[in-house]
Design an enzyme around this catalytic site. Structure first.
Site, PDB file in Angstrom:
ATOM      1  CB  SER A 122      -0.964  -0.078   1.184  1.00 38.14           C
ATOM      2  OG  SER A 122      -1.949   0.904   1.105  1.00 38.14           O
ATOM      3  CB  ALA A 123       1.665   3.923   2.470  1.00 36.32           C
ATOM      4  CG  HIS A 159      -5.751  -0.248  -1.170  1.00 37.34           C
ATOM      5  ND1 HIS A 159      -6.055  -1.320  -0.364  1.00 37.34           N
ATOM      6  CD2 HIS A 159      -4.702   0.390  -0.578  1.00 37.34           C
ATOM      7  CE1 HIS A 159      -5.220  -1.328   0.687  1.00 37.34           C
ATOM      8  NE2 HIS A 159      -4.390  -0.309   0.573  1.00 37.34           N
ATOM      9  CD  GLU A 194      -8.290  -4.026  -1.204  1.00 42.62           C
ATOM     10  OE1 GLU A 194      -9.129  -4.910  -0.958  1.00 42.62           O
ATOM     11  OE2 GLU A 194      -8.271  -2.921  -0.625  1.00 42.62           O
TER      12      GLU A 194
END
Lengths: 235, 235
Positions: A122-123, A159, A194
């Site tokens: 993610s990040a 995502h 995802e």
């Protein structure tokens, strides 16, 4: 030679933290039993210690020891000495802000280029691209720049979410947002759903996981690529 | 005396642009038939001209003439001479970037404080708060600051969206995002659902429209307020 896993998410619905990736990670981190964790993105505002404990719990299942970068007096040295790195998700702005504050951007680029295995979720995946201009996160802090590691020559949208045709909400869809991005920027964007991840081996970039990804190139209609696709030509 | 409408959205599902607000706007702009439009947020990347045409179409229904601020040689003078202002939605980062580029922040504060009626929708509402740290938009450009007009002493979250209990998506809910914001910032956040707006009259701030709003204060559980609530005490 670069070795990276750039994952859309840490967690799949109904499954434990990192669970869907553990088998892959066992192989990925085969040369070390110790992982340097970068907890700067602080999901939900939790502390670096709390977040590191959470990572340790997951990595215990494949018998790896996790140490948070905040536990070291000198985070640059910690990065240089690491045999494996994991940058967890949370808020991309908070993560990038802390990387700049600790002056870690160029050191991270160096160690990744020199071959230290890097996992981002993610990040932690967003920062592998050129900029964080395509993050989904709320800009809760103001970082000194949106420029990031640029290890892959495009941007990531983790995502990635398809439009919901039944929605009555008037906020922009993800696709609209990325098209707006291309009104001001020209680099490609990889929309990672995802469960998908990019596997980087040297100059090769492959889409992995069960799902397709959606690619957005400047002045082109968005298109789907299947798992297994070599994305090394995308720039 | 300040006169503002700070609206969550320009458009309700299944309805035309600004349609649900037109009756209100007829009264709000009763002293002028000419509106200065600020099209800087460029939804979908459309041009300033295209966006101004869209605003003109809606305002034609209440017999107002719309002129885009980009049509003036001196945008500061245009603001000072305006009898009514409308800042449309789109991308908050693009809007704020352009306001800073044209050095319009302090002039906008002056004219709003001096009583020029101001309508903002979505991005145009975000900028009425202290900062854009609670925008939902994608950060497609890097503005010189996240600080905005601060006409109301809190932050706005437009298009506020309740969590979807059936969702299998692992991205953060809006509530989680705002709680993360409060790990780093202390000002309140007003979550404005689509169809709600704040009406500012001098120092009074009232919630209008049919729906409740959700208020997030630092170190407090989020709570709902009913339409008609006076929010002047929130700071």
């Amino acid at each position: 030679m670069k070795q990276m896993i750039i994952a859309s998410t840490s967690t799949l619905h109904g499954s434990g933290y990192l669970n869907y990736l553990l088998e892959e990670l066992m192989f990925f981190y085969k040369d070390t039993d110790s992982i340097l964790f970068i907890p700067y993105a602080r999901p939900g505002g939790i502390s670096h210690d709390e977040y590191t404990e959470k990572a340790q719990e997951a990595f215990s299942e494949i018998e790896k020891k996790v140490k948070g970068i905040h536990e070291f007096d000198n985070p640059k040295e910690a990065l240089k000495n690491a045999k494996g790195i994991f940058v967890g998700g949370g808020n991309t702005f908070v993560l990038v802000n802390q990387l700049y504050k600790n002056d870690l951007i160029s050191t991270m680029q160096e160690v990744i280029h020199s071959g230290t295995p890097y996992l981002g979720t993610s990040a932690g995946s967003n920062i592998c691209g050129l900029t964080i201009n395509t993050t989904n996160d709320m800009p809760i802090v103001y970082p000194p720049s949106f420029k990031t590691l640029g290890i892959v020559p495009f941007n990531i949208n983790p995502h990635y979410l398809d439009p919901d045709p039944s929605s009555k909400h008037m906020g922009e869809t993800r696709e609209t947002r990325i098209q707006e991005f291309h009104a001001f920027n020209s680099q490609p964007v990889v929309g990672l759903r995802e469960g998908s991840w990019l596997e980087v081996n040297g100059d090769q970039v492959f889409l992995e996981g069960e799902l397709n990804a959606r690619i957005f190139e400047y002045n082109k209609a968005p298109y789907e690529v299947e798992t297994g696709t070599n994305l090394s030509g995308l720039k």
